[in-house]
Design a protein around this motif. Structure first.
Motif, short mmCIF file in Angstrom:
data_model
loop_
_atom_site.label_atom_id
_atom_site.label_comp_id
_atom_site.label_asym_id
_atom_site.label_seq_id
_atom_site.Cartn_x
_atom_site.Cartn_y
_atom_site.Cartn_z
N UNK A 80 -98.71 -77.44 36.73
CA UNK A 80 -97.27 -77.17 36.71
C UNK A 80 -96.56 -78.18 37.60
N UNK A 81 -95.60 -78.88 37.03
CA UNK A 81 -94.84 -79.89 37.77
C UNK A 81 -93.35 -79.55 37.64
N UNK A 82 -92.73 -79.15 38.73
CA UNK A 82 -91.33 -78.76 38.70
C UNK A 82 -90.43 -79.94 39.05
N UNK A 83 -89.44 -80.17 38.23
CA UNK A 83 -88.47 -81.23 38.48
C UNK A 83 -87.07 -80.62 38.45
N UNK A 84 -86.37 -80.73 39.58
CA UNK A 84 -85.05 -80.13 39.70
C UNK A 84 -83.97 -81.19 39.49
N UNK A 85 -82.76 -80.70 39.26
CA UNK A 85 -81.61 -81.61 39.18
C UNK A 85 -81.43 -82.31 40.52
N UNK A 86 -80.93 -83.54 40.53
CA UNK A 86 -80.72 -84.24 41.81
C UNK A 86 -79.69 -83.53 42.67
N UNK A 87 -79.67 -83.87 43.93
CA UNK A 87 -78.66 -83.30 44.83
C UNK A 87 -77.26 -83.67 44.35
N UNK A 88 -76.32 -82.80 44.62
CA UNK A 88 -74.97 -82.99 44.12
C UNK A 88 -74.38 -84.33 44.56
N UNK A 89 -74.60 -84.70 45.80
CA UNK A 89 -74.03 -85.97 46.29
C UNK A 89 -74.65 -87.18 45.58
N UNK A 90 -75.95 -87.07 45.25
CA UNK A 90 -76.61 -88.18 44.55
C UNK A 90 -76.12 -88.29 43.11
#
Length: 327
Positions: free
Chosen positions: A160-170
């Protein structure tokens, strides 16, 4: 074609595991739509199928790279369902036939299965056997956009490899370098799309941005005039489910406003409308309204051949009662 900056780290991590011969044969990526996971898998696949990789990068010159660039590599297989809503056992059988054949280019074989939540039970059972004893040099990339453990047996066979949305500022920094239309709020677009920079970019560059502003103007007028049926024409015209989301976001903002959470508002350009709702309706009424609208969206999305206009009319009449706007 370049890899998005927020995907460089996942790319390096997965490729490095292959370099040191410790890669898992099946990776299940848990993520959300709109951050470019398909492109990430394509770049990793291109490296795996490259005949002369240069450290972490593919050479872009060999026959394998050219086949990938033309989306015509015979050892790269993306499972496509004949029925858009499900992956059936027949779909798995088609992919299994390709898996157990020899690699045509003498390298590895790659199998991509997106939307694992669409797998039927029979398809999962057929696929489990393949995952348990795959042919040598066969790599699987699965994607789950729902972030739910619907298929525990399938998950247990994968890394299982979790990928989240980038930080809002990025994401904001990236959007600033990508967007031409400077008069539209990047922050609002990001928050409407749960932090997805690619969805935000598409939203900003489209006419849907104008549709949203016009819809909110119509809604504000309908609320002030105590006649919600006035928004029925614009609600049923197009993007009905998206407009239901806009209503729900607005109601959420009104609840946040009541709790003085103004820094976390989504619709930062609709403060007057948000204040109107928060001043006139309790959080209980706003919460009930959200639940009713989400139920309406569910029915629109799941009932085949449903009469959109009739359902939306019913919902607006119910909402009037909830808000106690019946004259």
């Amino acid at each position: 074609m370049k890899l998005y900056p927020w995907l460089i780290k996942p790319y390096n991590n997965i490729v490095r595991q292959h370099q040191i011969k410790k890669a898992h044969h099946a990776i299940l990526i848990q993520t959300q739509r709109g951050i470019g996971i398909s492109l990430l898998i394509w770049f990793i696949s291109k490296w795996l199928l490259c005949l002369k990789p240069i450290e972490m990068n593919s050479c872009n010159q060999c026959y394998g790279c050219k086949l990938m660039s033309s989306n015509n590599h015979p050892d790269w297989h993306k499972l496509i369902s004949e029925k858009s809503n499900i992956f059936s056992i027949e779909d798995i059988r088609v992919i299994n036939e390709k898996i157990f054949k020899c690699s045509q280019q003498g390298r590895c074989k790659i199998i991509i299965l997106s939307d694992t939540e669409k797998l039927t039970e029979s398809a999962i059972n057929a696929f489990l056997k393949t995952l348990e004893e795959p042919p040598k040099n066969t790599w699987f990339f699965l994607v789950n956009y729902k972030n739910t453990n619907l298929h525990s047996t399938l998950n247990s066979r994968c890394l299982i490899y979790k990928i989240f949305a980038p930080k809002e500022k990025d994401s904001l920094h990236w959007l600033e370098s990508e967007i031409i239309k400077k008069n539209r709020s990047h922050l609002i677009a990001l928050r409407i799309h749960q932090g997805s920079p690619l969805s935000a970019k598409k939203f900003i560059n489209s006419n849907i941005w104008i549709d949203r502003k016009n819809f909110y103007n119509d809604l504000f007028s309908a609320l002030k005039n105590k006649n919600l049926l006035r928004i029925l024409p614009s609600l049923k015209e197009k993007n009905s489910t998206a407009k239901i989301d806009w209503i729900c976001f607005l109601l959420f903002d009104s609840i946040k406003f009541n709790f003085n959470e103004k820094n976390h508002l989504i619709n930062l350009d609709q403060i007057e409308l948000i204040q109107f709702l928060s001043n006139n309706y309790s959080n209980v009424v706003l919460d009930i309204s959200i639940r009713r609208w989400m139920h309406c969206k569910y029915r629109l999305s799941t009932i085949p051949g449903i009469n959109y206009e009739l359902l939306l009319l019913e919902q607006l009449l119910i909402w009037e009662k909830i808000l106690d706007l019946i004259l």
